[in-house]
Write a protein that holds these residues in place. Structure first.
Motif, mmCIF file in Angstrom:
data_model
loop_
_atom_site.group_PDB
_atom_site.id
_atom_site.type_symbol
_atom_site.label_atom_id
_atom_site.label_comp_id
_atom_site.label_asym_id
_atom_site.label_seq_id
_atom_site.Cartn_x
_atom_site.Cartn_y
_atom_site.Cartn_z
ATOM 1 N N VAL A 1 0.822 -1.213 0.000
ATOM 2 C CA VAL A 1 0.000 0.000 0.000
ATOM 3 C C VAL A 1 0.860 1.269 0.000
ATOM 4 C CG1 VAL A 1 -1.653 1.343 1.388
ATOM 5 C CG2 VAL A 1 -2.004 -1.099 1.048
ATOM 6 N N LYS A 2 1.969 1.252 0.727
ATOM 7 C CA LYS A 2 2.807 2.446 0.883
ATOM 8 C C LYS A 2 3.964 2.515 -0.106
ATOM 9 C CE LYS A 2 0.779 4.053 4.662
ATOM 10 N NZ LYS A 2 0.062 5.309 4.661
ATOM 11 N N ALA A 3 4.060 1.588 -1.044
ATOM 12 C CA ALA A 3 5.211 1.524 -1.956
ATOM 13 C C ALA A 3 5.448 2.841 -2.692
ATOM 14 C CB ALA A 3 5.047 0.375 -2.955
ATOM 15 N N ASP A 4 4.413 3.438 -3.235
ATOM 16 C CA ASP A 4 4.591 4.689 -3.981
ATOM 17 C C ASP A 4 5.083 5.814 -3.077
ATOM 18 O OD1 ASP A 4 3.828 3.498 -6.361
ATOM 19 O OD2 ASP A 4 1.744 4.175 -6.228
ATOM 20 N N GLU A 5 4.545 5.894 -1.863
ATOM 21 C CA GLU A 5 4.978 6.927 -0.920
ATOM 22 C C GLU A 5 6.435 6.719 -0.509
ATOM 23 O OE1 GLU A 5 2.176 8.011 2.337
ATOM 24 O OE2 GLU A 5 0.897 6.510 1.362
ATOM 25 N N ILE A 6 6.804 5.469 -0.294
ATOM 26 C CA ILE A 6 8.186 5.151 0.092
ATOM 27 C C ILE A 6 9.132 5.521 -1.048
ATOM 28 C CG2 ILE A 6 9.774 3.232 0.567
ATOM 29 C CD1 ILE A 6 7.406 1.954 2.180
ATOM 30 N N LYS A 7 8.792 5.141 -2.261
ATOM 31 C CA LYS A 7 9.657 5.444 -3.407
ATOM 32 C C LYS A 7 9.725 6.948 -3.674
ATOM 33 C CE LYS A 7 9.728 0.991 -5.645
ATOM 34 N NZ LYS A 7 9.510 0.220 -6.872
ATOM 35 N N ALA A 8 8.653 7.655 -3.357
ATOM 36 C CA ALA A 8 8.645 9.113 -3.529
ATOM 37 C C ALA A 8 9.640 9.797 -2.588
ATOM 38 C CB ALA A 8 7.241 9.659 -3.303
ATOM 39 N N LYS A 9 10.088 9.097 -1.560
ATOM 40 C CA LYS A 9 11.079 9.637 -0.615
ATOM 41 C C LYS A 9 12.511 9.356 -1.084
ATOM 42 C CE LYS A 9 8.308 10.999 2.796
ATOM 43 N NZ LYS A 9 8.366 12.258 3.503
ATOM 44 N N GLY A 10 12.673 8.941 -2.330
ATOM 45 C CA GLY A 10 14.010 8.716 -2.884
ATOM 46 C C GLY A 10 14.500 7.280 -2.789
ATOM 47 N N VAL A 11 13.610 6.358 -2.475
ATOM 48 C CA VAL A 11 13.977 4.944 -2.378
ATOM 49 C C VAL A 11 13.915 4.316 -3.768
ATOM 50 C CG1 VAL A 11 13.263 2.704 -1.428
ATOM 51 C CG2 VAL A 11 13.244 4.756 0.024
ATOM 52 N N ASP A 12 15.003 3.645 -4.143
ATOM 53 C CA ASP A 12 15.080 2.995 -5.451
ATOM 54 C C ASP A 12 14.369 1.651 -5.484
ATOM 55 O OD1 ASP A 12 16.895 4.899 -6.885
ATOM 56 O OD2 ASP A 12 18.227 4.345 -5.237
ATOM 57 N N SER A 13 14.480 0.890 -4.386
ATOM 58 C CA SER A 13 13.912 -0.458 -4.342
ATOM 59 C C SER A 13 13.360 -0.759 -2.959
ATOM 60 C CB SER A 13 14.969 -1.519 -4.647
ATOM 61 O OG SER A 13 15.586 -1.314 -5.874
ATOM 62 N N ILE A 14 12.306 -1.558 -2.957
ATOM 63 C CA ILE A 14 11.778 -2.136 -1.721
ATOM 64 C C ILE A 14 11.942 -3.638 -1.880
ATOM 65 C CG2 ILE A 14 9.790 -2.419 -0.207
ATOM 66 C CD1 ILE A 14 8.642 0.169 -1.543
ATOM 67 N N ILE A 15 12.589 -4.252 -0.900
ATOM 68 C CA ILE A 15 12.873 -5.685 -0.971
ATOM 69 C C ILE A 15 12.269 -6.368 0.249
ATOM 70 C CG2 ILE A 15 14.682 -7.452 -0.983
ATOM 71 C CD1 ILE A 15 16.555 -5.349 -2.237
ATOM 72 N N CYS A 16 11.562 -7.454 0.001
ATOM 73 C CA CYS A 16 11.051 -8.319 1.071
ATOM 74 C C CYS A 16 11.827 -9.623 1.005
ATOM 75 C CB CYS A 16 9.567 -8.597 0.865
ATOM 76 S SG CYS A 16 8.874 -9.784 2.045
ATOM 77 N N THR A 17 12.326 -10.072 2.150
ATOM 78 C CA THR A 17 13.033 -11.344 2.194
ATOM 79 C C THR A 17 12.474 -12.225 3.299
ATOM 80 O OG1 THR A 17 15.217 -12.404 2.215
ATOM 81 C CG2 THR A 17 14.901 -10.535 3.709
ATOM 82 N N ALA A 18 12.589 -13.519 3.075
ATOM 83 C CA ALA A 18 12.172 -14.520 4.061
ATOM 84 C C ALA A 18 12.940 -15.794 3.771
ATOM 85 C CB ALA A 18 10.668 -14.786 3.975
ATOM 86 N N VAL A 19 13.043 -16.640 4.779
ATOM 87 C CA VAL A 19 13.674 -17.942 4.601
ATOM 88 C C VAL A 19 12.607 -18.877 4.024
ATOM 89 C CG1 VAL A 19 14.933 -19.836 5.680
ATOM 90 C CG2 VAL A 19 15.290 -17.498 6.484
ATOM 91 N N ASN A 20 12.375 -18.677 2.752
ATOM 92 C CA ASN A 20 11.466 -19.488 1.946
ATOM 93 C C ASN A 20 12.093 -19.641 0.571
ATOM 94 O OD1 ASN A 20 9.020 -17.758 3.623
ATOM 95 N ND2 ASN A 20 8.828 -19.965 3.510
ATOM 96 N N ASP A 21 11.655 -20.649 -0.177
ATOM 97 C CA ASP A 21 12.219 -20.836 -1.511
ATOM 98 C C ASP A 21 11.630 -19.824 -2.491
ATOM 99 O OD1 ASP A 21 9.948 -22.032 -3.124
ATOM 100 O OD2 ASP A 21 10.095 -23.575 -1.576
#
Length: 158
Positions: free
Chosen positions: A59-79
């Motif tokens: 939901v907040k991806a556009d707002e986060i990127k508007a703050k100068g963020v190039d990438s949003i990454i989600c990680t988990a110990v899953n395949d």
């Protein structure tokens, strides 16, 4: 000891789903020369991760990127297949779903967690960080809940 503010992200080979299937990716390539928001969850499709954590970043991806963020990454110990399916199920098109299949990244960061008692094995702790050109600028680790690592908290810190 876990990674700290001012430390560099270790270079680990992980997986993302590409157009032709699973593809290797180096963390150095994901972070070099970029401002990145990285957040980790204990497991894809788990209740808190699916109902609150990942959806907040979607939901907040556009707002986060508007703050100068190039990438949003989600990680988990899953395949990579699970991470890809979870990302699709959550409409996480703006988020890189990074599979840490054997927990090498979580362990290298010192942010792994033994959840053997509940039959999960070794997983990642729940956290979020802001990384600038591979260097950690903010690190928020949640002991319980999702307050410190939520999209709202990270957005406010940007």
């Amino acid at each position: 000891m876990s990674i700290q503010i001012g430390d560099s992200i270790p270079n680990i080979e992980l997986r993302v789903m590409g157009a032709e299937g699973p593809e290797p990716v180096q963390t150095a390539d994901l972070f070099a020369g970029k401002k990145v928001v990285l957040f980790a969850v204990p497991g894809a499709f788990t209740p808190g991760c699916s109902k609150t954590h990942l959806p907040g970043f979607v939901v907040k991806a556009d707002e986060i990127k508007a703050k100068g963020v190039d990438s949003i990454i989600c990680t988990a110990v899953n395949d990579v297949f699970v991470m890809d399916a979870w990302g699709k199920a959550q409409n996480a098109d703006e988020i890189i779903m990074l599979a840490d299949g054997i927990g090498a990244f979580a362990t290298a960061l010192g942010l792994d967690k033994d959840l053997t008692a509940v039959q999960f094995g070794t997983r990642s702790q729940r956290y979020a960080m802001i990384v600038n050109d591979g260097v950690v600028e903010l690190l928020n680790v949640d002991e319980k809940g999702i307050d410190k690592s939520s999209a709202e908290t990270i957005l406010a810190a940007l």
